[in-house]
Design a protein around this motif. Structure first.
Motif, PDB file in Angstrom:
ATOM      1  N   LYS A  52      29.853 -72.878   9.198  1.00  0.00           N
ATOM      2  CA  LYS A  52      31.199 -73.205   9.693  1.00  0.00           C
ATOM      3  C   LYS A  52      31.943 -71.949  10.138  1.00  0.00           C
ATOM      4  O   LYS A  52      32.547 -71.922  11.210  1.00  0.00           O
ATOM      5  CB  LYS A  52      31.997 -73.920   8.599  1.00  0.00           C
ATOM      6  N   LYS A  53      31.875 -70.888   9.333  1.00  0.00           N
ATOM      7  CA  LYS A  53      32.541 -69.627   9.700  1.00  0.00           C
ATOM      8  C   LYS A  53      31.960 -69.048  10.978  1.00  0.00           C
ATOM      9  O   LYS A  53      32.694 -68.580  11.846  1.00  0.00           O
ATOM     10  CB  LYS A  53      32.434 -68.615   8.557  1.00  0.00           C
ATOM     11  N   GLN A  54      30.629 -69.076  11.100  1.00  0.00           N
ATOM     12  CA  GLN A  54      29.991 -68.550  12.308  1.00  0.00           C
ATOM     13  C   GLN A  54      30.370 -69.384  13.525  1.00  0.00           C
ATOM     14  O   GLN A  54      30.637 -68.846  14.597  1.00  0.00           O
ATOM     15  CB  GLN A  54      28.473 -68.510  12.145  1.00  0.00           C
ATOM     16  N   PHE A  55      30.431 -70.703  13.375  1.00  0.00           N
ATOM     17  CA  PHE A  55      30.828 -71.582  14.473  1.00  0.00           C
ATOM     18  C   PHE A  55      32.256 -71.272  14.926  1.00  0.00           C
ATOM     19  O   PHE A  55      32.534 -71.202  16.122  1.00  0.00           O
ATOM     20  CB  PHE A  55      30.709 -73.046  14.041  1.00  0.00           C
ATOM     21  N   GLU A  56      33.158 -71.078  13.971  1.00  0.00           N
ATOM     22  CA  GLU A  56      34.546 -70.758  14.309  1.00  0.00           C
ATOM     23  C   GLU A  56      34.635 -69.437  15.060  1.00  0.00           C
ATOM     24  O   GLU A  56      35.380 -69.323  16.035  1.00  0.00           O
ATOM     25  CB  GLU A  56      35.401 -70.736  13.045  1.00  0.00           C
ATOM     26  N   LYS A  57      33.861 -68.429  14.636  1.00  0.00           N
ATOM     27  CA  LYS A  57      33.838 -67.142  15.343  1.00  0.00           C
ATOM     28  C   LYS A  57      33.330 -67.320  16.771  1.00  0.00           C
ATOM     29  O   LYS A  57      33.906 -66.785  17.717  1.00  0.00           O
ATOM     30  CB  LYS A  57      32.934 -66.141  14.617  1.00  0.00           C
ATOM     31  N   ASP A  58      32.244 -68.057  16.913  1.00  0.00           N
ATOM     32  CA  ASP A  58      31.666 -68.290  18.239  1.00  0.00           C
ATOM     33  C   ASP A  58      32.633 -69.046  19.135  1.00  0.00           C
ATOM     34  O   ASP A  58      32.755 -68.748  20.326  1.00  0.00           O
ATOM     35  CB  ASP A  58      30.347 -69.068  18.129  1.00  0.00           C
ATOM     36  N   GLN A  60      35.944 -69.029  18.918  1.00  0.00           N
ATOM     37  CA  GLN A  60      37.025 -68.110  19.297  1.00  0.00           C
ATOM     38  C   GLN A  60      36.584 -67.191  20.434  1.00  0.00           C
ATOM     39  O   GLN A  60      37.341 -66.959  21.384  1.00  0.00           O
ATOM     40  CB  GLN A  60      37.465 -67.278  18.097  1.00  0.00           C
ATOM     41  N   LYS A  61      35.369 -66.669  20.358  1.00  0.00           N
ATOM     42  CA  LYS A  61      34.852 -65.811  21.429  1.00  0.00           C
ATOM     43  C   LYS A  61      34.791 -66.571  22.748  1.00  0.00           C
ATOM     44  O   LYS A  61      35.141 -66.044  23.807  1.00  0.00           O
ATOM     45  CB  LYS A  61      33.449 -65.296  21.077  1.00  0.00           C
ATOM     46  N   MET A  62      34.343 -67.811  22.668  1.00  0.00           N
ATOM     47  CA  MET A  62      34.210 -68.625  23.861  1.00  0.00           C
ATOM     48  C   MET A  62      35.582 -68.867  24.506  1.00  0.00           C
ATOM     49  O   MET A  62      35.733 -68.760  25.714  1.00  0.00           O
ATOM     50  CB  MET A  62      33.549 -69.962  23.507  1.00  0.00           C
ATOM     51  N   PHE A  63      36.586 -69.166  23.691  1.00  0.00           N
ATOM     52  CA  PHE A  63      37.941 -69.401  24.229  1.00  0.00           C
ATOM     53  C   PHE A  63      38.529 -68.121  24.799  1.00  0.00           C
ATOM     54  O   PHE A  63      39.213 -68.140  25.832  1.00  0.00           O
ATOM     55  CB  PHE A  63      38.861 -69.986  23.165  1.00  0.00           C
ATOM     56  N   LYS A  64      38.277 -66.982  24.166  1.00  0.00           N
ATOM     57  CA  LYS A  64      38.785 -65.706  24.688  1.00  0.00           C
ATOM     58  C   LYS A  64      38.170 -65.401  26.045  1.00  0.00           C
ATOM     59  O   LYS A  64      38.846 -64.932  26.966  1.00  0.00           O
ATOM     60  CB  LYS A  64      38.499 -64.567  23.721  1.00  0.00           C
ATOM     61  N   LYS A  65      36.873 -65.673  26.206  1.00  0.00           N
ATOM     62  CA  LYS A  65      36.212 -65.458  27.481  1.00  0.00           C
ATOM     63  C   LYS A  65      36.771 -66.372  28.559  1.00  0.00           C
ATOM     64  O   LYS A  65      36.773 -66.026  29.745  1.00  0.00           O
ATOM     65  CB  LYS A  65      34.706 -65.663  27.347  1.00  0.00           C
ATOM     66  N   ALA A  66      37.246 -67.531  28.159  1.00  0.00           N
ATOM     67  CA  ALA A  66      37.815 -68.491  29.102  1.00  0.00           C
ATOM     68  C   ALA A  66      39.268 -68.178  29.419  1.00  0.00           C
ATOM     69  O   ALA A  66      39.898 -68.863  30.228  1.00  0.00           O
ATOM     70  CB  ALA A  66      37.688 -69.910  28.551  1.00  0.00           C
ATOM     71  N   GLY A  67      39.846 -67.152  28.792  1.00  0.00           N
ATOM     72  CA  GLY A  67      41.207 -66.752  29.095  1.00  0.00           C
ATOM     73  C   GLY A  67      42.251 -67.217  28.089  1.00  0.00           C
ATOM     74  O   GLY A  67      43.425 -66.952  28.259  1.00  0.00           O
ATOM     75  N   PHE A  68      41.852 -67.897  27.040  1.00  0.00           N
ATOM     76  CA  PHE A  68      42.788 -68.336  26.014  1.00  0.00           C
ATOM     77  C   PHE A  68      42.959 -67.233  24.977  1.00  0.00           C
ATOM     78  O   PHE A  68      42.097 -66.406  24.779  1.00  0.00           O
ATOM     79  CB  PHE A  68      42.289 -69.608  25.302  1.00  0.00           C
ATOM     80  N   LYS A  69      44.094 -67.223  24.296  1.00  0.00           N
ATOM     81  CA  LYS A  69      44.335 -66.217  23.245  1.00  0.00           C
ATOM     82  C   LYS A  69      44.066 -66.766  21.886  1.00  0.00           C
ATOM     83  O   LYS A  69      44.075 -67.811  21.539  1.00  0.00           O
ATOM     84  CB  LYS A  69      45.763 -65.712  23.327  1.00  0.00           C
TER      85      LYS A  69
END
Length: 69
Positions: A52-58, A60-69
């Motif tokens: 679950k923790k790894q999924f949440e990290k992944d 967050q990275k995906m949303f940051k790459k898409a331009g979200f904060k």
């Protein structure tokens, strides 16, 4: 959808365990190298939290790459 494998490794470094064929949460899993024992339910819970923790990290990275904060 992709899948990933979660491997169990004892604190001694071994990945060999003795366990009943049909596991229940109350069953004891024993390290074949050092003999350390732990309940299967605890191992399951720890694995779920780790995934679950790894999924949440992944995510967050995906949303940051898409331009979200």
């Amino acid at each position: 959808m992709s899948s990933q494998e979660v491997n169990m490794i004892c604190s001694c470094g071994s990945d060999k365990f003795n366990a009943p064929a049909k596991l229940r949460a109350s069953d004891l899993i024993t390290c074949a190298k050092c003999g350390k024992q732990q309940r299967f339910g605890k191992i399951q819970k720890d694995a779920v939290m780790k995934v679950k923790k790894q999924f949440e990290k992944d995510l967050q990275k995906m949303f940051k790459k898409a331009g979200f904060k």
